[in-house]
Scaffold this motif. Structure first.
Motif, PDB file in Angstrom:
ATOM      1  N   GLN A  26       0.828  -1.207   0.000  1.00  0.00           N
ATOM      2  CA  GLN A  26       0.000   0.000   0.000  1.00  0.00           C
ATOM      3  C   GLN A  26       0.863   1.258   0.000  1.00  0.00           C
ATOM      4  N   LYS A  37       2.174   1.833  -3.413  1.00  0.00           N
ATOM      5  CA  LYS A  37       1.160   2.452  -4.277  1.00  0.00           C
ATOM      6  C   LYS A  37       1.082   3.946  -4.005  1.00  0.00           C
ATOM      7  N   ASP A  38       1.134   4.323  -2.739  1.00  0.00           N
ATOM      8  CA  ASP A  38       1.101   5.739  -2.375  1.00  0.00           C
ATOM      9  C   ASP A  38       2.336   6.463  -2.916  1.00  0.00           C
ATOM     10  N   TRP A  82       1.857   7.023  -6.531  1.00  0.00           N
ATOM     11  CA  TRP A  82       0.889   8.091  -6.748  1.00  0.00           C
ATOM     12  C   TRP A  82       1.552   9.462  -6.580  1.00  0.00           C
TER      13      TRP A  82
END
Length: 60
Positions: A16, A19-20, A23
């Motif tokens: 996670q 993914k951040d 981003w």
């Protein structure tokens, strides 16, 4: 909580956070937050390195 399920949760957290991190990089590439670009780029790099080290440590 078993050691295996604990490791699984940590790998999920690492995924996670990765993914951040991706981003943040996407937003930088799009030209968002121009005034924070250098700080965010440094944060993205450091976060990437931390996540790599954490995953390697868990695999040991």
């Amino acid at each position: 909580m078993t050691n295996k399920s604990h490791s699984s949760e940590i790998f999920e957290l690492i995924a996670q956070l990765d993914k951040d991190r991706a981003w943040i990089l996407e937003q930088i590439d799009k030209g968002e937050w121009i005034d924070l670009r250098l700080d965010l780029a440094a944060l993205e790099r450091e976060l990437g390195q931390l996540l790599i080290r954490a995953a390697e440590h868990l695999e040991e």
